[in-house]
Design a protein around this motif. Sequence first.
Motif, PDB file in Angstrom:
ATOM      1  N   GLY A  32      46.979  28.838   5.421  1.00  0.00           N
ATOM      2  CA  GLY A  32      47.505  29.333   6.680  1.00  0.00           C
ATOM      3  C   GLY A  32      46.637  28.997   7.874  1.00  0.00           C
ATOM      4  N   VAL A  33      46.751  29.819   8.888  1.00  0.00           N
ATOM      5  CA  VAL A  33      45.999  29.605  10.123  1.00  0.00           C
ATOM      6  C   VAL A  33      44.501  29.776   9.877  1.00  0.00           C
ATOM      7  CG1 VAL A  33      45.668  30.421  12.487  1.00  0.00           C
ATOM      8  CG2 VAL A  33      47.960  30.234  11.564  1.00  0.00           C
ATOM      9  N   THR A  34      44.130  30.691   8.989  1.00  0.00           N
ATOM     10  CA  THR A  34      42.712  30.861   8.659  1.00  0.00           C
ATOM     11  C   THR A  34      42.161  29.579   8.047  1.00  0.00           C
ATOM     12  OG1 THR A  34      43.040  33.233   8.301  1.00  0.00           O
ATOM     13  CG2 THR A  34      41.056  32.243   7.361  1.00  0.00           C
ATOM     14  N   GLY A  35      42.923  28.965   7.161  1.00  0.00           N
ATOM     15  CA  GLY A  35      42.510  27.696   6.570  1.00  0.00           C
ATOM     16  C   GLY A  35      42.373  26.600   7.608  1.00  0.00           C
ATOM     17  N   LEU A  36      43.293  26.577   8.564  1.00  0.00           N
ATOM     18  CA  LEU A  36      43.186  25.589   9.641  1.00  0.00           C
ATOM     19  C   LEU A  36      41.940  25.851  10.484  1.00  0.00           C
ATOM     20  CD1 LEU A  36      46.947  25.366  10.707  1.00  0.00           C
ATOM     21  CD2 LEU A  36      45.642  23.705   9.349  1.00  0.00           C
ATOM     22  N   GLY A  37      41.606  27.128  10.684  1.00  0.00           N
ATOM     23  CA  GLY A  37      40.372  27.477  11.394  1.00  0.00           C
ATOM     24  C   GLY A  37      39.143  27.020  10.624  1.00  0.00           C
ATOM     25  N   LEU A  38      39.189  27.139   9.292  1.00  0.00           N
ATOM     26  CA  LEU A  38      38.072  26.671   8.463  1.00  0.00           C
ATOM     27  C   LEU A  38      37.966  25.146   8.489  1.00  0.00           C
ATOM     28  CD1 LEU A  38      38.496  29.054   5.395  1.00  0.00           C
ATOM     29  CD2 LEU A  38      36.625  29.072   7.070  1.00  0.00           C
ATOM     30  N   ILE A  39      39.093  24.466   8.455  1.00  0.00           N
ATOM     31  CA  ILE A  39      39.082  23.006   8.540  1.00  0.00           C
ATOM     32  C   ILE A  39      38.473  22.569   9.869  1.00  0.00           C
ATOM     33  CG2 ILE A  39      40.555  20.945   8.679  1.00  0.00           C
ATOM     34  CD1 ILE A  39      42.443  22.414   6.660  1.00  0.00           C
ATOM     35  N   ALA A  40      38.824  23.269  10.949  1.00  0.00           N
ATOM     36  CA  ALA A  40      38.234  22.965  12.261  1.00  0.00           C
ATOM     37  C   ALA A  40      36.732  23.222  12.254  1.00  0.00           C
ATOM     38  CB  ALA A  40      38.916  23.784  13.357  1.00  0.00           C
ATOM     39  N   LYS A  41      36.294  24.253  11.537  1.00  0.00           N
ATOM     40  CA  LYS A  41      34.863  24.558  11.407  1.00  0.00           C
ATOM     41  C   LYS A  41      34.142  23.427  10.675  1.00  0.00           C
ATOM     42  CE  LYS A  41      31.064  27.075  10.395  1.00  0.00           C
ATOM     43  NZ  LYS A  41      29.937  26.645  11.176  1.00  0.00           N
ATOM     44  N   THR A  43      35.134  20.250  10.074  1.00  0.00           N
ATOM     45  CA  THR A  43      35.240  18.902  10.643  1.00  0.00           C
ATOM     46  C   THR A  43      34.714  18.791  12.067  1.00  0.00           C
ATOM     47  OG1 THR A  43      37.526  19.318  11.344  1.00  0.00           O
ATOM     48  CG2 THR A  43      37.202  18.269   9.193  1.00  0.00           C
ATOM     49  N   LEU A  44      34.911  19.839  12.877  1.00  0.00           N
ATOM     50  CA  LEU A  44      34.554  19.763  14.297  1.00  0.00           C
ATOM     51  C   LEU A  44      33.453  20.732  14.704  1.00  0.00           C
ATOM     52  CD1 LEU A  44      38.216  19.612  15.673  1.00  0.00           C
ATOM     53  CD2 LEU A  44      36.673  17.670  15.257  1.00  0.00           C
ATOM     54  N   GLY A  45      33.055  21.629  13.810  1.00  0.00           N
ATOM     55  CA  GLY A  45      32.022  22.607  14.128  1.00  0.00           C
ATOM     56  C   GLY A  45      32.501  23.732  15.034  1.00  0.00           C
ATOM     57  N   LEU A  46      33.816  23.934  15.120  1.00  0.00           N
ATOM     58  CA  LEU A  46      34.365  24.994  15.974  1.00  0.00           C
ATOM     59  C   LEU A  46      34.217  26.358  15.307  1.00  0.00           C
ATOM     60  CD1 LEU A  46      37.681  23.251  17.088  1.00  0.00           C
ATOM     61  CD2 LEU A  46      35.522  23.367  18.340  1.00  0.00           C
ATOM     62  N   LYS A  47      34.223  27.410  16.113  1.00  0.00           N
ATOM     63  CA  LYS A  47      34.190  28.766  15.577  1.00  0.00           C
ATOM     64  C   LYS A  47      35.549  29.067  14.946  1.00  0.00           C
ATOM     65  CE  LYS A  47      30.780  30.778  18.586  1.00  0.00           C
ATOM     66  NZ  LYS A  47      30.332  32.061  19.089  1.00  0.00           N
ATOM     67  N   PRO A  48      35.550  29.461  13.669  1.00  0.00           N
ATOM     68  CA  PRO A  48      36.848  29.676  13.017  1.00  0.00           C
ATOM     69  C   PRO A  48      37.662  30.821  13.622  1.00  0.00           C
ATOM     70  CG  PRO A  48      35.027  30.190  11.524  1.00  0.00           C
ATOM     71  CD  PRO A  48      34.432  29.620  12.766  1.00  0.00           C
ATOM     72  N   ASP A  86      33.872  35.694  13.275  1.00  0.00           N
ATOM     73  CA  ASP A  86      32.790  35.086  14.059  1.00  0.00           C
ATOM     74  C   ASP A  86      31.549  35.977  14.111  1.00  0.00           C
ATOM     75  OD1 ASP A  86      34.276  32.817  14.457  1.00  0.00           O
ATOM     76  OD2 ASP A  86      34.899  33.318  16.494  1.00  0.00           O
ATOM     77  N   LEU A  87      31.711  37.297  14.045  1.00  0.00           N
ATOM     78  CA  LEU A  87      30.571  38.210  14.071  1.00  0.00           C
ATOM     79  C   LEU A  87      29.718  38.088  12.808  1.00  0.00           C
ATOM     80  CD1 LEU A  87      29.121  40.662  15.489  1.00  0.00           C
ATOM     81  CD2 LEU A  87      30.560  42.114  14.031  1.00  0.00           C
ATOM     82  N   PHE A  88      30.371  37.956  11.669  1.00  0.00           N
ATOM     83  CA  PHE A  88      29.650  37.920  10.396  1.00  0.00           C
ATOM     84  C   PHE A  88      29.167  36.522  10.017  1.00  0.00           C
ATOM     85  CE2 PHE A  88      32.149  41.900   9.038  1.00  0.00           C
ATOM     86  CZ  PHE A  88      31.123  42.740   9.437  1.00  0.00           C
ATOM     87  N   HIS A  89      29.134  35.595  10.957  1.00  0.00           N
ATOM     88  CA  HIS A  89      28.696  34.232  10.629  1.00  0.00           C
ATOM     89  C   HIS A  89      27.279  34.151  10.060  1.00  0.00           C
ATOM     90  CE1 HIS A  89      26.832  34.209  14.631  1.00  0.00           C
ATOM     91  NE2 HIS A  89      26.088  33.229  14.178  1.00  0.00           N
ATOM     92  N   PRO A  90      26.346  35.092  10.349  1.00  0.00           N
ATOM     93  CA  PRO A  90      25.026  35.004   9.702  1.00  0.00           C
ATOM     94  C   PRO A  90      25.067  35.122   8.173  1.00  0.00           C
ATOM     95  CG  PRO A  90      24.894  36.417  11.634  1.00  0.00           C
ATOM     96  CD  PRO A  90      26.349  36.133  11.399  1.00  0.00           C
ATOM     97  N   LEU A  91      26.136  35.681   7.625  1.00  0.00           N
ATOM     98  CA  LEU A  91      26.245  35.785   6.168  1.00  0.00           C
ATOM     99  C   LEU A  91      26.294  34.414   5.496  1.00  0.00           C
ATOM    100  CD1 LEU A  91      28.857  38.688   5.783  1.00  0.00           C
ATOM    101  CD2 LEU A  91      26.373  38.807   5.495  1.00  0.00           C
ATOM    102  N   MET A  92      26.660  33.384   6.252  1.00  0.00           N
ATOM    103  CA  MET A  92      26.724  32.035   5.702  1.00  0.00           C
ATOM    104  C   MET A  92      25.354  31.551   5.232  1.00  0.00           C
ATOM    105  SD  MET A  92      29.278  29.963   8.247  1.00  0.00           S
ATOM    106  CE  MET A  92      28.455  30.421   9.762  1.00  0.00           C
ATOM    107  N   GLU A  93      24.306  32.112   5.803  1.00  0.00           N
ATOM    108  CA  GLU A  93      22.951  31.668   5.482  1.00  0.00           C
ATOM    109  C   GLU A  93      22.398  32.301   4.208  1.00  0.00           C
ATOM    110  OE1 GLU A  93      21.834  29.221   7.314  1.00  0.00           O
ATOM    111  OE2 GLU A  93      23.620  29.426   8.569  1.00  0.00           O
TER     112      GLU A  93
END
Length: 189
Positions: A32-41, A43-48, A86-93
Amino acid sequence: MFKKIASILFGSMLVGIGINYFIIPNHLVDGGVTGLGLIAKYTLGLKPGLTIIILSIPLYLYAWFRFRSFFYNGVHGMLTSAFFIDLFHPLMELQTPPLLISSISGGLLLGTGVGLMLLTKTSSGGSDLLALMLSRGTPINVGVFIFMIDSIVITFGWIVIHETTLIYSGLMVGMIGLTTSFITSTFSS
């Protein structure tokens, strides 16, 4: 009103945690749209979260004219989910579990978060809103529509992003669909 606010906040937090802790570090693609947001993240480094808001605008405009109550209920869930993503992005680390456990755990968290919001007729993004609108006119469970939309998007993500693991992304989307279907069919009143 309290039930709706609690489901939006708790469901959105689960979605934000699942995406940032289990999905993004493993280059899994949701649907869905979340997946498209992840693809943008990827490939383009955008905030999902921001990408999800932008991509959801056409569906929310349609809902404004056809399903006004879905618009009012859904826009809060979408904005809150995007905020927590976007707030929880530090969890990626943080160190994540192995890929199989991450795909199952991420699917359970996202499916639970989405299912909780759908119980109060809210959604976390465009495809959930689309599935909610489609299920309104058919006897098909909303989770089945989410599964179909998600399958299309993860196939696209697999083609575009070489690090994406189709099998594990598919397993995760299956867990999301099953969990959402279970929650909405078991707990809906």
